[in-house]
Design an enzyme around this catalytic site. Sequence first.
Site, PDB file in Angstrom:
ATOM      1  N   THR A  48      -0.070 -23.302  76.040  1.00 25.43           N
ATOM      2  CA  THR A  48       1.656 -22.964  76.258  1.00 25.43           C
ATOM      3  C   THR A  48       1.860 -24.319  76.485  1.00 25.43           C
ATOM      4  OG1 THR A  48       3.472 -21.830  76.322  1.00 25.43           O
ATOM      5  CG2 THR A  48       2.249 -22.030  78.132  1.00 25.43           C
TER       6      THR A  48
ATOM      7  N   CYS B 145      11.598   1.125  64.833  1.00 24.89           N
ATOM      8  CA  CYS B 145      12.571   1.396  63.898  1.00 24.89           C
ATOM      9  C   CYS B 145      14.023   0.384  64.496  1.00 24.89           C
ATOM     10  CB  CYS B 145      13.075   2.498  63.644  1.00 24.89           C
ATOM     11  SG  CYS B 145      14.929   2.850  63.155  1.00 24.89           S
TER      12      CYS B 145
ATOM     13  N   HIS C 158       5.559 -11.682  74.087  1.00 26.61           N
ATOM     14  CA  HIS C 158       6.876 -11.463  72.893  1.00 26.61           C
ATOM     15  C   HIS C 158       6.205 -10.262  71.773  1.00 26.61           C
ATOM     16  CE1 HIS C 158       7.543 -15.767  74.234  1.00 26.61           C
ATOM     17  NE2 HIS C 158       8.772 -15.214  74.459  1.00 26.61           N
TER      18      HIS C 158
ATOM     19  N   GLN D 226       2.324 -15.304  75.590  1.00 29.05           N
ATOM     20  CA  GLN D 226       2.771 -14.871  74.893  1.00 29.05           C
ATOM     21  C   GLN D 226       2.293 -14.794  73.800  1.00 29.05           C
ATOM     22  OE1 GLN D 226       5.551 -17.982  75.831  1.00 29.05           O
ATOM     23  NE2 GLN D 226       3.838 -18.707  76.741  1.00 29.05           N
ATOM     24  N   ASN D 227       1.117 -14.674  73.357  1.00 26.65           N
ATOM     25  CA  ASN D 227       0.670 -15.105  71.671  1.00 26.65           C
ATOM     26  C   ASN D 227       1.091 -13.603  70.826  1.00 26.65           C
ATOM     27  OD1 ASN D 227       0.129 -17.358  72.332  1.00 26.65           O
ATOM     28  ND2 ASN D 227      -2.452 -17.241  72.463  1.00 26.65           N
ATOM     29  N   VAL D 228       1.909 -12.912  69.960  1.00 26.12           N
ATOM     30  CA  VAL D 228       1.391 -11.942  69.688  1.00 26.12           C
ATOM     31  C   VAL D 228       0.524 -11.102  68.765  1.00 26.12           C
ATOM     32  CG1 VAL D 228       4.344 -12.009  69.105  1.00 26.12           C
ATOM     33  CG2 VAL D 228       2.569 -12.558  67.398  1.00 26.12           C
ATOM     34  N   ASP D 229      -1.068 -12.338  68.756  1.00 25.37           N
ATOM     35  CA  ASP D 229      -1.787 -11.547  67.812  1.00 25.37           C
ATOM     36  C   ASP D 229      -3.217 -10.959  67.848  1.00 25.37           C
ATOM     37  OD1 ASP D 229      -3.516 -13.035  69.121  1.00 25.37           O
ATOM     38  OD2 ASP D 229      -3.255 -15.068  68.328  1.00 25.37           O
TER      39      ASP D 229
END
Length: 257
Positions: A196, A131, A123, A105-108
């Site tokens: 989590t 855009c 995520h 789930q991490n966006v890092d």
Amino acid sequence: MPENHDSNVTRLAEQLRSDRRITVLTGAGVSAASGIPTFRGPDGLWRTHRPEELATAEAFERDPALVWDWYDWRRQLVAACLPNEAHAVLADWSHRFPRLRLITQNVDGLHERAGTRDVLRFHGSIWELRCWNRCAAAPKRWIDRTIPLPAPPPRCPACDGLARPGVVWFGEVIESDVLDRSLAATDCDLFLTIGTSSTVHPAAALVQRSRAHGALTAEINLDATPASSLVDIALRGPAEQVLPAVEEARAAGEPSA
Ligand code: BJW
Ligand code: ZN
């Protein structure tokens, strides 16, 4: 650590084998030891920032500059951090066990930086832009690692309209290909949920789904979560310590050559 901690470490270690279909779901707790704040909890991002003002499409519509300021700050924070021992063990397992799938789930991007193969980014990614107008001339998403952003909010290179962070906000659907592959990965022998809070859906439902498929389920977390009472093995402790302990027990149990 709870009394049964060591026996649970051994029990989990015994499940880690090349012939097993292993699925790992990670959350913000896995990156905590790298210095990246989690969302919930006493030092979490939602203590000082309201999710509906920063992590929804409505918030972006209202004030794109504010939302980008927050993401620009987080991108700089993440860029200064390194993967920790939890990322390292999972990266090793992703190569050691050919049937392991990792959903984060991490966006890092720290799993990728640690060398994990085929990360499923549930995520999205803080390093990708999209855009806002979804114009046909722009790629669906593009990578931009510039920090700090020179003139936030950034623009779409094709239509010069607003660009948005390539992450999934509340109320938005998970990208269909990622969701399909994640759901398919719940058909496994071992499902491991790590760091989590198991409160954000649909990610939080993956563990139940794997149970329905007959998987053995395990959780590694500092605190109890809604998943704790569902799983077969609940290991309470920091992921950056528990995962190396599980790996040590696994390696010790391996037949010597
Ligand atoms: C450690 C540790 C250490 C600390 N070692 N452990 C069903 C029921 C109820 C609600 C819904 C539902 N279905 C959909 C919803 C709505 C919503 C939702 O779930 N809301 C709930 C919160 C109530 N979900 C959505 O909107 C999702 N979309 C969707 O379902 O689309 C279909 C749909 C649309 C409209 C209506 C209905 C359906 C999208 C969710 C997107 C989440 N986005 C965010 C932001 C991403 C971008 C960004 O980073 O800016 O994702 S929110 C935030 O939460 C982020 C995280 O990935 C996500 C999960 O957080 P995580 O990773 O669990 O972190 P924490 O902080 O919560 O927990 C950390 C844990 O680690 C704690 O337990 C600590 O104890 C532990 N820990 N140190 C081990 N060292
Ligand atoms: Zn565009």
